[in-house]
Motif scaffolding. Structure first.
Motif, PDB file in Angstrom:
ATOM      1  N   LYS A 228       1.595  69.768  60.131  1.00  0.00           N
ATOM      2  CA  LYS A 228       1.983  68.446  59.647  1.00  0.00           C
ATOM      3  C   LYS A 228       3.502  68.316  59.602  1.00  0.00           C
ATOM      4  N   GLU A 229       4.141  69.326  59.029  1.00  0.00           N
ATOM      5  CA  GLU A 229       5.600  69.266  58.897  1.00  0.00           C
ATOM      6  C   GLU A 229       6.293  69.311  60.257  1.00  0.00           C
ATOM      7  N   SER A 230       5.796  70.174  61.140  1.00  0.00           N
ATOM      8  CA  SER A 230       6.431  70.282  62.454  1.00  0.00           C
ATOM      9  C   SER A 230       6.245  69.011  63.270  1.00  0.00           C
ATOM     10  N   THR A 231       5.099  68.328  63.098  1.00  0.00           N
ATOM     11  CA  THR A 231       4.860  67.079  63.830  1.00  0.00           C
ATOM     12  C   THR A 231       5.794  65.978  63.350  1.00  0.00           C
ATOM     13  N   ILE A 232       5.996  65.904  62.032  1.00  0.00           N
ATOM     14  CA  ILE A 232       6.943  64.919  61.490  1.00  0.00           C
ATOM     15  C   ILE A 232       8.355  65.219  61.987  1.00  0.00           C
ATOM     16  N   ALA A 233       8.750  66.501  61.940  1.00  0.00           N
ATOM     17  CA  ALA A 233      10.084  66.884  62.409  1.00  0.00           C
ATOM     18  C   ALA A 233      10.245  66.582  63.894  1.00  0.00           C
ATOM     19  N   TYR A 234       9.190  66.823  64.661  1.00  0.00           N
ATOM     20  CA  TYR A 234       9.242  66.545  66.099  1.00  0.00           C
ATOM     21  C   TYR A 234       9.426  65.048  66.345  1.00  0.00           C
ATOM     22  N   ALA A 235       8.664  64.213  65.617  1.00  0.00           N
ATOM     23  CA  ALA A 235       8.767  62.762  65.789  1.00  0.00           C
ATOM     24  C   ALA A 235      10.168  62.275  65.428  1.00  0.00           C
ATOM     25  N   LYS A 236      10.753  62.826  64.350  1.00  0.00           N
ATOM     26  CA  LYS A 236      12.112  62.432  63.955  1.00  0.00           C
ATOM     27  C   LYS A 236      13.119  62.769  65.053  1.00  0.00           C
ATOM     28  N   LYS A 237      12.972  63.939  65.623  1.00  0.00           N
ATOM     29  CA  LYS A 237      13.902  64.350  66.678  1.00  0.00           C
ATOM     30  C   LYS A 237      13.806  63.424  67.882  1.00  0.00           C
ATOM     31  N   VAL A 238      12.581  63.074  68.251  1.00  0.00           N
ATOM     32  CA  VAL A 238      12.395  62.181  69.402  1.00  0.00           C
ATOM     33  C   VAL A 238      12.990  60.806  69.121  1.00  0.00           C
TER      34      VAL A 238
END
Length: 622
Positions: A228-238
């Protein structure tokens, strides 16, 4: 799911032309899909789509979801001057499926997500929503939105359901008596202790099982939290960053862009990385077959590009398959088959319902097989895995033995590799079948009944120099009473699985199998009148595989009652609006293999082929 429904609506209604969002796609993305809106808008305006039945249904859905605040797709405030992208990136066994959606104003998302407003998190100028079940993230700023769908390939297959939290109870081993025999010397059966489930031993084992289950649940919970955390972080980066090494700096991707006249493009690259992440070693363990295979040897520098073009009277899907030099050298002899031009003398294109032509080289396939096997396992000696080395040695030894035992040139005399399957007609035939009748006491008896079925007339032929072998095989059937022979044509009676007779013959270095004795007789006597167009000759003769379907003729030949009831009212429309389809795959040239699918569409009643498909869907929706 609300997020995926929003994504579907955006995909259906988006049309764009600039490429600024491409800069958010990482250069190592394995798959990139682009919809080029300027070309789409030339074919169909957003207003035309919104006024169609599909557009109206989508508008009604938006109206219900927003309590009347939205009435059509344009109320979503999609920015129709930018491109829509999907891409796939793999990281340590996790697949990130990412959709990039441009808006003129993302305030419309808050309106659409009104039921989820309490779960929306805002951090500065970024807002996002995450689904608890599958961790899908929808994130947006003032002008763009990103949807990230993660898929963790590292977890065990049943992890989501707690399957591994439950362990089967295994009774303890029961100790036998020292001698294993009773007083009389007779073997006694071991008896489990009474009330074992109340014993201290059982309680101790149960505590251990519960502890292991708790540890697995905790591990699964931690893995889900991390995803969950990595997906949110990934979306923010994109959403917030523009990578200096984006997909536009990838030479292979830039080369695939072409002239940009297509409406949609799909680009797939780096298949070895996709396969590695699909079945990571952490999931498969020491038995992971991909640890044995040299994926880099097989799939490095491999790319597939597909382009879809909607033209006025046809829809065209072009496909380019690029492989590395070593694999091209291996595969090329397999596809270097020769077309038997005599095949053109055995059919009439005007009456043809369809065909499939294959031009492979049997000799090339058999000669390339051992080399292909050796290359697949060429990295095993470097793994230090004795099991892998054993498998590698076994595979290469068997393939080498296969090569020594098989006479490749001799096998090619039996089956050269060029084959043709023709569908020449559809006809009704009365067939018999076995049914059962029951009396009042449910006793049954077998009865033979008849029914009418639509069966195809076909002709299958392939080149062979082994005339003696063919006649010997047929002679065995004749001697066994399964085959009859007359005037050079062999007849094989039909059965319950094949409700028609099959006829076979050898003529002009060609083996024939067909359902029409008249057709074979005319070919044998030289009286058959053939006809083939230059286009068909080119498709069959120049390509490794060619497929043709005459949709209009097929629909007109099928009896009305054979169609599903819901289609019977549309037969006139289907007959009038269905035309030909051709699929061709070329031989390998250099390190490239090309394919093309062309679906002809009628001009009358349809502005272009894109609107043709929309009109067909709407007609079948009635």
């Amino acid at each position: 799911m609300k997020i995926l429904r929003l994504l579907f609506i955006c995909c259906a209604g988006l049309a764009m032309h600039a490429q600024d969002l491409a800069k958010k796609i990482p250069s190592n993305a394995q798959v990139v899909v682009t919809i080029k809106g300027e070309n789409v808008l030339d074919l169909m305006s957003l207003e035309e789509f919104s006024n169609s039945k599909i557009g109206t249904i989508m508008g009604d859905e938006l109206k219900r979801d927003t309590k009347g605040e939205f009435a059509a797709i344009w109320d979503l405030n999609l920015d129709l001057t930018k491109n829509f992208y999907y891409y796939l990136e793999t990281k340590k066994g996790v697949f990130y499926n990412v959709f990039l959606i441009p808006f003129t104003n993302t305030s419309s998302i808050n309106t659409l997500m009104r039921r989820e407003r309490d779960r929306i998190i805002t951090e500065g100028n970024i807002s996002y929503l995450q689904e608890d079940y599958d961790d899908v993230v929808l994130m947006w700023d003032s002008t763009n939105a990103v949807v990230v769908i993660p898929s963790d390939q590292n977890k065990e297959p049943y992890d989501d359901y707690g399957f591994y939290d439950y362990e089967p109870y295994i009774p303890p081993a029961v100790e036998n008596s020292p001698t294993g025999k009773g007083a009389e010397g007779v073997a006694e059966e071991a008896v489990a202790p009474e009330n074992y489930y109340e014993s201290d031993a059982y309680k101790k084992e149960q505590e251990a099982r519960e502890k292991r289950g708790q540890e697995r649940r905790a591990k699964r919970k931690e893995a889900k939290r991390a995803l969950k955390e990595s997906t949110i972080a990934y979306a923010k980066k994109v959403l917030t960053e523009t990578s200096a090494t984006n997909i536009l700096q990838n030479p292979a991707y830039k080369k695939s862009l072409g002239k940009g006249k297509d409406e949609m493009m799909v680009w797939m690259n780096d298949f070895s990385e996709i396969y590695k992440n699909a079945l990571p070693a952490s999931l498969m363990g020491p038995s992971n077959p991909y640890e044995y295979l040299n994926l880099e040897e097989l799939y490095s520098d491999m790319a597939i590009t597909a382009r879809l073009n909607f033209e006025k009277d046809q829809a065209v899907l072009d496909l380019d398959y690029i492989m590395n030099d070593l694999m091209a050298k291996t595969y090329k002899p397999m596809y270097d088959g020769k077309f038997n031009k005599n095949f053109l003398n055995y059919f009439n294109e005007d009456r043809l319902l369809g065909y499939m032509s294959i031009n492979l080289s049997t000799q090339g396939i058999l000669e390339a097989y051992p080399t292909l096997m050796e290359r697949m396992f060429s990295n095993v000696p470097n793994t230090g895995d004795t099991n892998a080395e054993t498998i590698s040695a076994a595979v290469t030894s068997v393939s080498r033995l296969f090569s020594l035992l098989i006479d490749e040139e001799g096998a090619a005399k039996i089956l050269r590799g060029d084959m043709l399957l023709l569908l020449t007609d559809l006809r009704e035939k009365e067939v018999t079948y076995t049914d059962y009748e029951y009396d009042e006491d449910y006793n049954y008896k077998e009865v033979t009944k008849t029914k009418t079925e639509t069966v195809p007339d076909f002709l299958f032929l392939f080149t062979s120099d082994e005339v003696k072998m063919f006649h010997n095989f047929m002679k065995i059937g004749v001697q066994e009473g399964k085959v009859t022979h007359q005037n050079g044509i062999y007849s094989i009676p039909g059965s319950s699985s094949t409700p028609f007779d099959i006829y076979a013959m050898y003529h002009d270095n060609t083996v024939f199998f067909g359902s029409s004795k008249v057709h074979l007789t005319q070919i044998r006597q030289g009286t058959y009148i053939s006809k083939s167009s230059p286009q068909l000759k080119k498709d069959m003769g120049k390509n490794a595989m060619s497929l043709y379907v005459n949709g209009k003729n097929i629909i007109s030949e099928i009896p009305t009652e054979a169609f599903p009831r819901e289609l019977q009212g549309n037969l006139e429309f289907l007959t009038k609006n269905t035309k030909d389809m051709r699929i061709n795959f070329s031989k390998i040239k250099g390190n490239r293999m090309s394919g093309e699918m062309v679906l002809k569409t009628p001009v009358e009643g349809h502005k272009n082929s894109l609107q043709y498909f929309l009109n067909m869907i709407e007609q079948l929706m009635d």
